[in-house]
Design a protein around this motif. Structure first.
Motif, mmCIF file in Angstrom:
data_model
loop_
_atom_site.group_PDB
_atom_site.id
_atom_site.type_symbol
_atom_site.label_atom_id
_atom_site.label_comp_id
_atom_site.label_asym_id
_atom_site.label_seq_id
_atom_site.Cartn_x
_atom_site.Cartn_y
_atom_site.Cartn_z
ATOM 1 N N TYR A 124 0.832 -1.197 0.000
ATOM 2 C CA TYR A 124 0.000 0.000 0.000
ATOM 3 C C TYR A 124 0.870 1.252 0.000
ATOM 4 O O TYR A 124 2.000 1.249 0.497
ATOM 5 N N LEU A 125 0.299 2.312 -0.528
ATOM 6 C CA LEU A 125 0.894 3.641 -0.431
ATOM 7 C C LEU A 125 -0.159 4.570 0.145
ATOM 8 O O LEU A 125 -1.188 4.817 -0.486
ATOM 9 N N ALA A 153 3.934 2.055 2.595
ATOM 10 C CA ALA A 153 4.726 3.278 2.475
ATOM 11 C C ALA A 153 3.797 4.427 2.860
ATOM 12 O O ALA A 153 2.786 4.669 2.194
ATOM 13 N N PHE A 154 4.108 5.110 3.941
ATOM 14 C CA PHE A 154 3.233 6.123 4.536
ATOM 15 C C PHE A 154 3.845 7.496 4.271
ATOM 16 O O PHE A 154 4.850 7.869 4.874
ATOM 17 N N ALA A 174 6.787 2.125 13.431
ATOM 18 C CA ALA A 174 7.774 1.862 12.385
ATOM 19 C C ALA A 174 9.077 1.310 12.959
ATOM 20 O O ALA A 174 9.794 0.569 12.278
ATOM 21 N N ALA A 175 9.383 1.661 14.207
ATOM 22 C CA ALA A 175 10.625 1.185 14.824
ATOM 23 C C ALA A 175 10.557 -0.287 15.180
ATOM 24 O O ALA A 175 11.593 -0.897 15.500
ATOM 25 N N ARG A 176 9.383 -0.896 15.113
ATOM 26 C CA ARG A 176 9.218 -2.273 15.564
ATOM 27 C C ARG A 176 8.800 -3.243 14.461
ATOM 28 O O ARG A 176 8.755 -4.460 14.697
ATOM 29 N N GLY A 179 7.592 -3.525 7.921
ATOM 30 C CA GLY A 179 6.629 -3.263 6.864
ATOM 31 C C GLY A 179 6.141 -1.836 6.763
ATOM 32 O O GLY A 179 5.466 -1.477 5.798
ATOM 33 N N LEU A 180 6.436 -0.991 7.750
ATOM 34 C CA LEU A 180 5.943 0.390 7.742
ATOM 35 C C LEU A 180 7.099 1.349 7.473
ATOM 36 O O LEU A 180 8.033 1.450 8.260
ATOM 37 N N GLN A 181 7.026 2.072 6.360
ATOM 38 C CA GLN A 181 8.051 3.033 5.982
ATOM 39 C C GLN A 181 7.445 4.432 6.048
ATOM 40 O O GLN A 181 6.509 4.734 5.305
#
Length: 353
Positions: A124-125, A153-154, A174-176, A179-181
């Motif tokens: 996803y974006l 991608a956020f 995101a630090a954990r 998958g979250l950028q």
């Protein structure tokens, strides 16, 4: 109302019950998260990305305003909205100045089609600006709580770093998980503050740096209309498949590219408001909502172009022409429900009001 419910097999909250303010949490300047609970102890069932419409008791009469839910249904004991007061705002300014724990508010919903659960994808974006970050936060929290964080991608744009709502919480997520950028861009930086993110308005070049594989991602966008328009134009010019683009907006859509044909209005129409015993003549060009207001009857409404679903009423007979923007489902239409803001009577129509 008795002992609070603890059994989630019981029925979830529905909008016949008012919401009670549980907490008011400051976020950024003129921005706060308002957490509600159900006085009965009922739990909340909705899809991440949906919205609520609140009836606000502002001076001069109730004011209906629609707000995206910023909490996640994976945490069902409360439901939250995050609101930012803009210059000249009435409803949001009243909420920030007056809402306190224990106060109760009438709400309608949850409703809306803007959720990634309707569009499953591996990647996803999310693209947002300002308070448009709220549905993205709801969907990200749902993904985090599910234990199976997809590739997200956020991308978020703000005026300055201090205006980025949920920044710390997103960074903790995101630090954990890999998958979250997170990719933030700001227009200005405070003096003597270090900013290592992007600077300037979101552009094609910037998007390519933030998410090089954007063509492979399902895109969800929310923010001010000019921002979303620039994102649409940007993606289209880059060859993105716009069938995979989804946006949330409470501004009236531009329909000039999609002409809509409707039936000619009846020469003589009338609406029978059965609950109040009033019959009001009209020519078929006015909406049910406009006729009700002229008759002194109150139908809660907010967007007034068939998106939010606040003005849903039961039609008991007759025919209407209704061109909506997703605020009502086919099953609801089959059951006789209509959106008063965009339904025009054709002949004699009965309404349960």
């Amino acid at each position: 109302m008795g002992k609070p419910r603890q059994n989630w097999t019981a029925a979830p909250w529905d909008d016949r019950e008012e919401l009670e303010v549980a907490m008011v949490i400051p976020e950024t300047a003129d921005t706060a998260t308002i957490a509600f609970r159900a006085p009965s102890g009922a739990w909340f069932d909705y899809q991440p990305g949906q919205f609520l419409t609140l009836d606000l008791p502002v001076p001069g009469g109730p004011l209906s305003r629609t707000y995206t839910i910023s909490s996640s249904p994976s945490r069902p004991l409360s439901i939250s909205i995050t609101v930012k007061a803009q210059p000249g705002s009435i409803g949001t300014r009243w909420m920030l100045d007056h809402l306190k724990p224990g106060m109760r508010i009438k709400a309608h919903g949850p409703a809306g089609q803007f959720t990634f659960l309707r569009h499953p994808a591996k990647k996803y974006l999310f693209i947002s600006a300002g308070s448009g970050i709220t549905p993205m936060m709801s969907m990200t929290m749902w993904a985090w709580d599910s234990g199976e964080m997809p590739d997200i991608a956020f991308v978020h744009a703000a005026r300055k770093p201090a205006d980025i709502i949920f920044k710390r919480r997103l960074e903790q997520f995101a630090a954990r998980v890999p998958g979250l950028q997170l990719r933030f861009t700001v227009e200005e930086v405070d003096p003597f503050e270090v900013w290592s993110g992007f600077r300037g308005r979101l552009s094609q070049i910037m998007l390519g740096l933030m998410a090089p594989d954007y063509l492979d991602r399902e895109v969800f966008c929310c923010g001010p209309e000019p921002f979303m328009r620039s994102v649409r134009e940007m993606l289209a010019s880059l060859g993105y498949d716009m069938a995979r683009y989804h946006e949330e907006s409470f501004a009236a859509p531009v329909l000039e590219e999609i002409p809509v044909e409707t039936a000619a209005p009846a020469a003589a129409s009338e609406i029978v408001f059965e609950g109040s015993g009033k019959t009001v003549a009209c020519d078929g060009t006015e909406t049910v909502l406009a006729v009700a207001k002229r008759a002194g009857l109150n139908i809660p409404s907010s967007c007034n172009f068939g998106l939010c679903g606040t003005c849903k009423v039961q039609k008991t007979g007759g025919e209407v022409v209704m061109v909506h923007n997703g605020g009502i489902s086919d099953d609801e239409i089959a059951a006789g429900l209509i959106l008063a803001c965009c339904a025009r009577p054709q002949g004699s129509v009965g309404i349960a009001l």
